[in-house]
Design an enzyme around this catalytic site. Structure first.
Site, PDB file in Angstrom:
ATOM      1  N   GLY A  92       0.821  -1.199   0.000  1.00  0.00           N
ATOM      2  CA  GLY A  92       0.000   0.000   0.000  1.00  0.00           C
ATOM      3  C   GLY A  92       0.860   1.255   0.000  1.00  0.00           C
ATOM      4  O   GLY A  92       2.078   1.198   0.184  1.00  0.00           O
ATOM      5  N   CYS A  93       0.202   2.374  -0.234  1.00  0.00           N
ATOM      6  CA  CYS A  93       0.945   3.629  -0.355  1.00  0.00           C
ATOM      7  C   CYS A  93       1.503   4.069   0.996  1.00  0.00           C
ATOM      8  O   CYS A  93       2.706   4.313   1.127  1.00  0.00           O
ATOM      9  CB  CYS A  93       0.064   4.705  -0.974  1.00  0.00           C
ATOM     10  SG  CYS A  93      -1.567   4.881  -0.226  1.00  0.00           S
TER      11      CYS A  93
END
Lengths: 344, 344, 344, 344
Positions: A148-149
């Site tokens: 994920g970011c």
């Protein structure tokens, strides 16, 4: 040429894959699927792609996808569970940009995502696609869970400290600021320009789905339990994540943190340890697959503050996914990822 | 490899040249000058260039510059007049991004720029670098006057109509909207975020320096005098120009305007005539060397409305300058200019 | 105290009515309706109202509404047609912020709004609520059609010229730029920050619903047919409309336009004719009920360029509606409307 | 009517004083000084003030200022030191919005501000103008040191916890995000729209001048030393500060934090404790003198996260200064400060 398939290409990570792959010299997008837009030309939906793609969205089809060398999933969570397995069974390879294979414990996944895990049998095989940690495993993988970011920005900022055992693992704070593109292209009131520009706010302080993912990564680095406070904030800009990570040096720590980080990332093509005293700006990575980091120790106290910036759609999603693809296919890791950030 | 020199590389067109040339396979920046920043590394000033350039700014030196194959001027107006001549005399070639050689009449230039023209003897030789009009001349040129940003957007929107003699030449309105980067990197109150964001305003309605340049270009296309009303507006965004051009069809005009434009630009790599009914957005060209155009005739009346968008720093400046360089050096015109616009 | 009802208070013009009425010394909001939000406290939906309102949304009820002294409709078009009549029948008064009663010809309304007009019998009575034109009629009115945002900005910029017969009525161009709040609070992809910030685009060039409303107003001022080209643009900001109106002086016109406008608006509390040579910025009217105008005649030619700015939610909607209310109830026109725009 | 003087009225806190005082029923601005703009009408510099002020900037003059009932200083640090004393000597009262009298220890001030303190003899008399802490002292004061923007947001978020002795005083983290207006109206490259929009970055991590001010306030609340890590971030918006404060509950703490805050601020007109679980957005206080706070305890651990938002130019500067004035002159504290925030 690598034949690429993309499942769910209408969102921001999908169009970002298309943008980056258009400039990739060794890959070609053969199939892109979208149930809702099947039949439409991708360049009609995304005019920036005019002249770069003749492709049209099609209905997802496991056989056509499995005929690709690699399939990217740019789908909401829950979608990749069944289809990924089918593709793997037919001999394909999968890079999943969603959260479906990031958490190794299916019960934990179910708790945070509010539904049973749909493919627990694949979890052992799935490799967490953070090249700075798992490069060798990635090269061999059939199934990649692209990070994920927020987890990318926070882990890159924190793992050198934890790996070296320099900071207290039970009290880490990650105060993160994300551009609105992190919320996706769905039509929600909260993401309207009139609601999200000219304003700053925290959200999900009680618990955000990226928390267990970050924690899992940090615990692996620390080889111990980790206590994590993670507070994401919605920031009035399109792209970018700024992580500000606070850790506490252990009593006896006497170390040059700048050198520690420089050594840890010396051979990393996509981590840039800035000069001491720097403050990286998210715009310095806009559109590129890069994480810039700087390390501070205010007033020479025990608090260490690490600043880390990425473009959430590139190093935090599609760029990192392509970096994984390059590794999986034996290409130089930076192939097609050497752009310069737009400034201003 | 083309050896490139850049004079005055600290402004936005300078850093944009560096960004684009870093990705150009056939050119290499050898020299970049700045009196104020001599000695500084370009990557310290522009962190987006970290890892792409080891270059430092140097004091301008005619000999070193003339030793380059081509020299770009990214300077305020008035600077190129003397130095360009010196470089040409020593056998160099020059692409000037400033206004110094755009206006063919030195008196007119002096009137609008408030100082005498410093190199009138070079004006005959200077080629106006709009490839869609002057491609063959550009290929032979030693001195290119790269067009201004507004002039590029307005001319590409208007010249097919004027060349075809379809519209009244004595009453053309160009209502233009520009992002704030058009004002440059100088520290002026009007360009502060707090002054220019969340607001829209016209400026220089009494007369903007790009007016005579646009007029000269349109008159060449029309082969007649042109009456032009040009109103620029400061728009709260970083990049982009949107030109909305209003012309009046001549009484007897019966023509398919969509086809007219499509034919005029059929072979142009950097002009995209959008499908009928489209409304191009400036973000569809953010960071790329492209002009997107659509043509409207509201309520099927005599008013023709042409919408034209460019990135003022790319097709309106540095990208177009490189397009000229490609032509001058016999390279495929799109070399190094084939990026995809960042969206979102 | 004027007892106020508001129908459809969840959108941007609804919350703007609430903001302005909270500071109005002679009015009090008694009822605010919303089918979807019935039961919710308005201050929970709009935290800026915390401490100013205890009110909750209720289901619309004609009797409760008619018991108010005046009812504002802040509804999508088509809603006010039936309910307004009911309220009038029960003795209430109505100020409609939607388009339902703006166009006097029900056939024309039906053509542009794609449905039959639901209350053609009320059209004769409805007064177009532009106080600068219809002040005396407004004072007597039971039913006000509050003008649209674009129409307010364009009419105030143009009617002095048409009333004086100075410009050609058959060729008027209104190039308008609007902030995104004009698109309302509905969750649409086009209004997302990621889609509409950092970009400029025209829309509805083929025909926007405000065109017939503007035309009707201009024709009344001109006492003749009017030829109008109206091109709206979506501008990356929250609030504000900038109208740039192009007209052509008639051959024999010899007049001081600055004085003409100053005289026309000398007694208007909410029209500010700026000094000659000015360029009004939309931010100078952010949050306030004001239209600022400046008049230009570039290069002393025949083209007249009038610049006009308003806040689309205030002078273009809710503020103007309250200005109408003040007139209807015999209050000083500026009551509760004397705020200062936020700058920066 | 209170006769008001303003020294240094050309910056953002100056124009904000003018905006707010224009709507204050009991105060009138008599004098506004600016060396650089003497002679200019304030409404020419700030068009939002057109129609509200006839005032012109004048050269600063101690006698004219002392003839006012109260003088606001909206000057850079160092300016108020000498002139404030002169005004006090002549019988005037002073509210200083700069940092000149905020730090009680002149040596500490000199260290952080890089120059000797110019009026140490006034420090004993100066009252720190945070009404939520010093209300009674403010009522009697001749000289007010209005708190800084970050210090206001952080102190209001933290002092209830410290006063109650619930959290560890030696490890407090304040991660703060500020709009660009905090940097003032000076023409600096870093505050250009093209440099600061669409980006997020920390700054001054090594030490920001507001750190000792915050520390002083927290130590007073804690009645002990305080360990503080303060990291400010530049956020791409005009107005607003969001403070995210991290503290650690002491081992034996068992308390309802929501109730604690609600009680502490029950009678405060300008502190709004939001419902449990809320996330205040800076836009909910845009343009108004309000601080909104919410309290979180993620995963019911020992970490307490307090979110606090203000408008840096209002509750963080000019609004709070007027709140002080109201108290000094025996007016109801909210006089002239009861606006509703602009939303959207």
């Amino acid at each position: 040429m690598i034949k690429v398939g993309i499942v769910g290409g209408t969102g921001y990570t999908g169009v970002e894959l298309l943008r980056l792959l258009a400039q990739h010299p060794e890959a070609n997008v053969d199939v892109i699927t979208s149930r809702s837009e099947a039949g439409q030309a991708v360049a009609d939906m995304y005019p920036n792609l005019r002249g770069h793609y003749d492709l049209r969205f099609t209905e997802p089809d496991a056989d056509r996808l499995a005929a690709c060398d690699v399939v990217f999933f740019a789908t909401p969570h829950g979608v990749a569970h069944s289809l990924a397995g089918e593709i793997l069974d037919k001999g394909g390879r999968v890079i999943d940009l969603s959260a479906d294979f990031r958490i190794r414990d299916p019960e934990l996944w179910a708790k945070w995502y509010g539904q049973p895990h749909g493919a627990p049998e694949l979890l052992k095989e799935a490799v967490y696609g953070l090249p700075e940690v798992n490069r060798e495993k990635i090269k061999q993988a059939r199934l990649i869970a692209a990070p994920g970011c927020y987890p990318t920005a926070v882990q890159l900022a924190t793992i050198p400290l934890l790996e070296a055992g320099l900071v207290s693992a039970d009290d880490i704070i990650a105060d993160c600021k994300s551009g609105v593109s992190g919320a996706g292209r769905g039509a929600s009131v909260g993401s309207l320009l009139c609601e999200s520009s000219e304003s700053m706010m925290a959200y999900a302080v009680a618990g955000h789905r990226h928390l267990p993912e970050i924690q899992q990564g940090l615990e692996e680095a620390a080889q111990s339990d980790v206590g994590l406070t993670f507070v994401p904030h919605l920031t009035p800009m399109i792209r970018g994540i700024h992580a500000t990570v606070y850790t506490q040096l252990l009593d006896d720590a006497e170390v040059d943190l700048q050198t520690l980080f420089e050594k840890r990332y010396a051979n990393e093509p996509f981590v840039d340890v800035m000069p001491a005293g720097s403050h990286p700006a998210t715009r310095s990575v806009k559109g590129v697959n890069m994480c810039r980091i700087s390390i501070h120790r205010p007033q020479n106290g025990k608090r260490v503050v690490v600043l880390s910036v990425i473009d959430n759609l590139v190093k935090g999603a599609s760029g990192q996914a392509i970096q994984n693809m390059n590794l999986m296919f034996g290409l130089p890791e930076a192939t097609g990822l050497n752009q310069v950030a737009l400034m201003p």
